[in-house]
Design a protein around this motif. Sequence first.
Motif, PDB file in Angstrom:
ATOM      1  N   ALA A 162       9.052  36.131 -54.281  1.00 30.12           N
ATOM      2  CA  ALA A 162       8.820  34.690 -54.312  1.00 30.12           C
ATOM      3  C   ALA A 162       9.952  33.922 -54.976  1.00 30.12           C
ATOM      4  N   ILE A 163      10.025  32.618 -54.643  1.00 29.34           N
ATOM      5  CA  ILE A 163      10.958  31.682 -55.262  1.00 29.34           C
ATOM      6  C   ILE A 163      10.152  30.720 -56.129  1.00 29.34           C
ATOM      7  N   LEU A 164      10.566  30.599 -57.390  1.00 32.39           N
ATOM      8  CA  LEU A 164       9.873  29.788 -58.388  1.00 32.39           C
ATOM      9  C   LEU A 164      10.803  28.693 -58.904  1.00 32.39           C
ATOM     10  N   PHE A 165      10.294  27.475 -59.012  1.00 35.41           N
ATOM     11  CA  PHE A 165      11.061  26.354 -59.544  1.00 35.41           C
ATOM     12  C   PHE A 165      10.373  25.754 -60.765  1.00 35.41           C
ATOM     13  N   SER A 166      11.185  25.157 -61.652  1.00 35.06           N
ATOM     14  CA  SER A 166      10.695  24.329 -62.747  1.00 35.06           C
ATOM     15  C   SER A 166      11.819  23.365 -63.110  1.00 35.06           C
ATOM     16  N   THR A 167      11.457  22.218 -63.675  1.00 29.45           N
ATOM     17  CA  THR A 167      12.498  21.236 -64.005  1.00 29.45           C
ATOM     18  C   THR A 167      13.329  21.660 -65.205  1.00 29.45           C
ATOM     19  N   PHE A 168      12.659  22.130 -66.274  1.00 30.51           N
ATOM     20  CA  PHE A 168      13.357  22.496 -67.511  1.00 30.51           C
ATOM     21  C   PHE A 168      13.209  23.987 -67.788  1.00 30.51           C
ATOM     22  N   PRO A 169      14.284  24.678 -68.152  1.00 31.91           N
ATOM     23  CA  PRO A 169      14.164  26.101 -68.474  1.00 31.91           C
ATOM     24  C   PRO A 169      13.182  26.384 -69.608  1.00 31.91           C
ATOM     25  N   GLU A 170      13.097  25.481 -70.598  1.00 32.16           N
ATOM     26  CA  GLU A 170      12.181  25.715 -71.723  1.00 32.16           C
ATOM     27  C   GLU A 170      10.727  25.402 -71.365  1.00 32.16           C
ATOM     28  N   VAL A 171      10.482  24.707 -70.262  1.00 30.51           N
ATOM     29  CA  VAL A 171       9.163  24.380 -69.708  1.00 30.51           C
ATOM     30  C   VAL A 171       8.354  23.461 -70.614  1.00 30.51           C
ATOM     31  N   GLY A 172       8.053  23.841 -71.825  1.00 31.93           N
ATOM     32  CA  GLY A 172       7.252  23.007 -72.731  1.00 31.93           C
ATOM     33  C   GLY A 172       7.343  23.528 -74.143  1.00 31.93           C
ATOM     34  N   THR A 173       6.191  23.796 -74.750  1.00 33.35           N
ATOM     35  CA  THR A 173       6.155  24.371 -76.087  1.00 33.35           C
ATOM     36  C   THR A 173       6.614  25.824 -76.026  1.00 33.35           C
ATOM     37  N   PRO A 174       6.929  26.436 -77.178  1.00 34.70           N
ATOM     38  CA  PRO A 174       7.288  27.858 -77.158  1.00 34.70           C
ATOM     39  C   PRO A 174       6.221  28.729 -76.500  1.00 34.70           C
ATOM     40  N   GLU A 175       4.951  28.423 -76.742  1.00 32.91           N
ATOM     41  CA  GLU A 175       3.863  29.177 -76.123  1.00 32.91           C
ATOM     42  C   GLU A 175       3.871  28.998 -74.598  1.00 32.91           C
ATOM     43  N   TYR A 199       8.401  20.149 -55.505  1.00 29.73           N
ATOM     44  CA  TYR A 199       7.065  20.097 -54.896  1.00 29.73           C
ATOM     45  C   TYR A 199       7.166  19.856 -53.388  1.00 29.73           C
ATOM     46  N   ALA A 200       8.119  19.024 -52.988  1.00 27.74           N
ATOM     47  CA  ALA A 200       8.345  18.811 -51.565  1.00 27.74           C
ATOM     48  C   ALA A 200       8.752  20.113 -50.873  1.00 27.74           C
ATOM     49  N   LEU A 201       9.542  20.931 -51.549  1.00 27.98           N
ATOM     50  CA  LEU A 201       9.976  22.203 -50.970  1.00 27.98           C
ATOM     51  C   LEU A 201       8.830  23.194 -50.824  1.00 27.98           C
ATOM     52  N   VAL A 202       7.848  23.129 -51.726  1.00 27.62           N
ATOM     53  CA  VAL A 202       6.630  23.941 -51.532  1.00 27.62           C
ATOM     54  C   VAL A 202       5.948  23.531 -50.236  1.00 27.62           C
ATOM     55  N   ALA A 203       5.748  22.217 -50.066  1.00 32.25           N
ATOM     56  CA  ALA A 203       5.063  21.721 -48.870  1.00 32.25           C
ATOM     57  C   ALA A 203       5.844  22.013 -47.594  1.00 32.25           C
ATOM     58  N   MET A 206       9.560  26.193 -48.046  1.00 32.46           N
ATOM     59  CA  MET A 206      10.824  26.769 -48.477  1.00 32.46           C
ATOM     60  C   MET A 206      10.700  27.602 -49.736  1.00 32.46           C
ATOM     61  N   ILE A 207       9.791  27.253 -50.645  1.00 28.05           N
ATOM     62  CA  ILE A 207       9.608  27.994 -51.891  1.00 28.05           C
ATOM     63  C   ILE A 207       8.122  28.249 -52.111  1.00 28.05           C
TER      64      ILE A 207
END
Length: 266
Positions: A162-175, A199-203, A206-207
């Motif tokens: 699978a191909i996974l996307f996120s905007t920020f490498p740190e995502v959020g809190t350390p947890e 999100y458009a690429l999911v629809a 493509m990912i």
Amino acid sequence: MERISADEAEDIFATAAELAEAAREATLLHFRSGGLTADNKEVERFDPVTVADRLSETRMREILARRRPADGVLGEEFGPVAGTSGLTWVLDPIDGTRGYLSGTPTWGVLISVRDAAGPVYGVIDQPYIRERFEGGLGRALVTGPSGVAPLRCRAARPLGEAILFSTFPEVGTPEEGAAFRRVAGRAKLVRYGTDCYAYALVAAGMIDLVIEAGLQAYDVQAPIAVIEAAGGIMTDWQGRPCHDGGRVLAAANAEIHAEALALLNG
């Protein structure tokens, strides 16, 4: 709320298209113009807002006040407006302002309509690359330089493919970051930084996955409508509705959604 009639659906489509065109004009007026500055909305991190964000939302609100005055409005930059119709337009005038400031082309404009149960129709519009993704009320399509095409999420495949996307490498809190890395460590490919375009690429098929945290209602309403119309799933990290934002998991199909959900929860 009662079922939306075919005539009202057509008016919603036409209104959304007018909003998207107005937002394109407003945002492209300032994009890569040189000298664009931003105010910071937060103290602990850089969360910018520009004159283009405010202009884009102002022009969309003016259209809604003229075309659909009975509907409510929830936008990122200005206060909510209560409506009487049972429908609310949710607007993100520039999703990805950091990218917009940097001159990258994948920022977008998010437009959606929701009732008491959640989003019923959404648009992910990419002004600079001129792609528009629509989903809901019987529609699931993308319009762009290559013409018009149906939207359909990818078929099931193991997370290892699978191909996974996120905007920020740190995502959020350390947890939250640790939970994200449990999924990322199993994926075939992980990419960052595309904001709503992921999100458009999911629809578009493509990912396979988008995983994020710390989102707001205006970040997620349009992607929910578009992805669900294309056959995908979008929930929080416990598999519940994520209409108000927070921790979000967008998946191309039920199988990979379940696999990612299990890893997010340890």
